[in-house]
Design an enzyme around this catalytic site. Structure first.
Site, short mmCIF file in Angstrom:
data_model
loop_
_atom_site.label_atom_id
_atom_site.label_comp_id
_atom_site.label_asym_id
_atom_site.label_seq_id
_atom_site.Cartn_x
_atom_site.Cartn_y
_atom_site.Cartn_z
N HIS A 262 -27.59 -41.98 35.30
CA HIS A 262 -28.30 -43.24 35.05
C HIS A 262 -27.64 -44.06 33.94
O HIS A 262 -27.45 -45.27 34.07
CB HIS A 262 -29.75 -42.93 34.65
CG HIS A 262 -30.52 -42.20 35.71
ND1 HIS A 262 -30.92 -42.79 36.89
CD2 HIS A 262 -30.96 -40.92 35.76
CE1 HIS A 262 -31.58 -41.89 37.63
NE2 HIS A 262 -31.61 -40.75 36.97
O1 RIB Z 1 -34.63 -42.34 32.92
C1 RIB Z 1 -33.29 -42.50 32.53
C2 RIB Z 1 -32.96 -41.58 31.41
O2 RIB Z 1 -33.31 -40.27 31.79
C3 RIB Z 1 -31.46 -41.57 31.07
O3 RIB Z 1 -31.23 -42.20 29.84
C4 RIB Z 1 -31.10 -40.11 31.05
O4 RIB Z 1 -30.41 -39.75 29.84
C5 RIB Z 1 -32.40 -39.36 31.18
O5 RIB Z 1 -32.90 -38.99 29.95
#
Ligand code: RIB
Ligand code: CA
Length: 335
Positions: A262
């Site tokens: 992500h």
């Molecule tokens: O929802 C996205 C987040 O979830 C990202 O920043 C990843 O590191 C996880 O913690």
């Protein structure tokens, strides 16, 4: 872990040329992270991207406790040894993190890659580093938030006028339609500190949210391991180690074969916005709902209250974004 940095002869077949010609002056960014494997991948890309000047890397608790986040930031930057050493911020340790049912990041947050532990800086607080950098470079800095929004919210609470000197804000987090990863309705970053997220989203700052549905379009298959930089390079060694762990954890915990990065997609949203579709919304963050705390609530009514306060990225060219991630990692291995 490999020893001293080997002389890495760049693989001519992998040439990192940003999709857009690099600007004459690199774009100043602050990268705020809770490393976390995908944070670490995004940070590796950013530190070696010729289009960016990483002014600071600031730690925040989230995927790992604050102390671990701070230690991971220091260890990653020291090990990667980027051309320009950024200022480093230490995560605030007075935050209560929600329990996590599972983590694909490993107990150390970096998939068990055993980086030498260092203490590069005296450990200045992230909010202090952020405030000083924004003041030093008014309206020049893009703040890339890849973790909970605790640090930025504190800076804004301490000095509300700082909102006037933030150049741009890119937030990895939120959901378009309430399909969360931390809860049924919230992504992890907003869920971790919903009050901070609400404070930030209500600020009159140009901001872009990169929600889970968009970052989730980029699903890396196992074959990506063949496209990573060579094990002999420092970046290659840790990226291979972290992603191998992530694939194994994803399969063992969630029973799926692909992984999402992500935060890496969030960084590409900042460097290559042309690869994304966007829309302007009026949004807020739920802070008290038993089932909805941390949920990004977008007002889709025809006659909505409140002025539009954010852009949300509604989709991306997933193949091109994945290509940017791989090119960014290749660049990290060639210097
Ligand atoms: O929802 C996205 C987040 O979830 C990202 O920043 C990843 O590191 C996880 O913690
Ligand atoms: Ca993160």
């Amino acid at each position: 872990m490999p020893g001293p940095r080997p002389k890495h002869t760049p693989d001519p077949s992998i040439e990192f040329s940003p999709r857009v010609s690099p600007p004459t002056t690199p774009r100043k960014v602050i990268i705020d992270v809770d490393p976390g494997v995908d944070d670490a991948i995004a940070l590796t890309m950013a530190l070696f991207d010729p289009r960016l000047e990483v002014v600071a890397v600031t730690a925040v608790g989230g995927n790992v406790p604050p102390e671990q986040a701070t230690a991971n930031v220091q260890a990653l930057v020291a090990y990667l040894d980027p051309p320009r050493l950024p200022r480093l911020g230490a995560a605030p340790d007075d935050v209560a993190l929600p329990a996590r049912p599972y983590s694909v990041h490993g107990s150390d947050g970096l998939g068990g890659v055993d980086l030498p532990r260092v203490n590069l800086h005296a450990g200045h607080a992230s909010e202090k580093v952020i405030w000083e950098c924004l003041r030093a470079h008014p309206r020049e800095i893009t703040f890339v938030a890849l973790g909970p929004l605790t640090n930025l919210a504190r800076v804004l609470q301490r000095d509300p006028s700082i909102a006037e000197v933030i150049g741009d804000l890119v937030i990895c987090g939120g959901t378009l339609h309430g399909c969360g990863n931390a809860t049924p309705t919230a992504d992890f970053n907003l869920y971790c500190d919903p009050a901070a997220a609400r404070h930030v989203i209500r600020e009159p700052v140009t901001k872009t949210l990169v929600p889970l549905e968009t970052t989730g379009q980029v699903l890396l298959g196992f074959d990506v391991l063949d496209q990573l930089p060579a094990e002999e390079s420092r970046a290659g060694a840790i990226v291979r180690g972290m992603l191998t762990h992530a694939f194994r954890a994803q399969r063992q915990i969630l029973g799926s074969e692909g992984i999402h990065l992500h935060d890496a997609v969030g960084l590409v949203a900042a460097t290559n916005p042309e690869l994304f579709e966007r829309t302007t919304v009026t949004a807020d963050v739920e802070v008290t709902g038993e089932l909805t705390s941390g949920m990004l609530v977008i007002d889709r009514r025809q006659i909505r209250r409140g002025r539009p306060n954010a852009d949300v990225l509604t989709g991306c060219d997933a193949a091109a974004v994945q290509d940017c991630v791989l090119r960014g990692l290749a660049a990290a291995a060639t210097t």
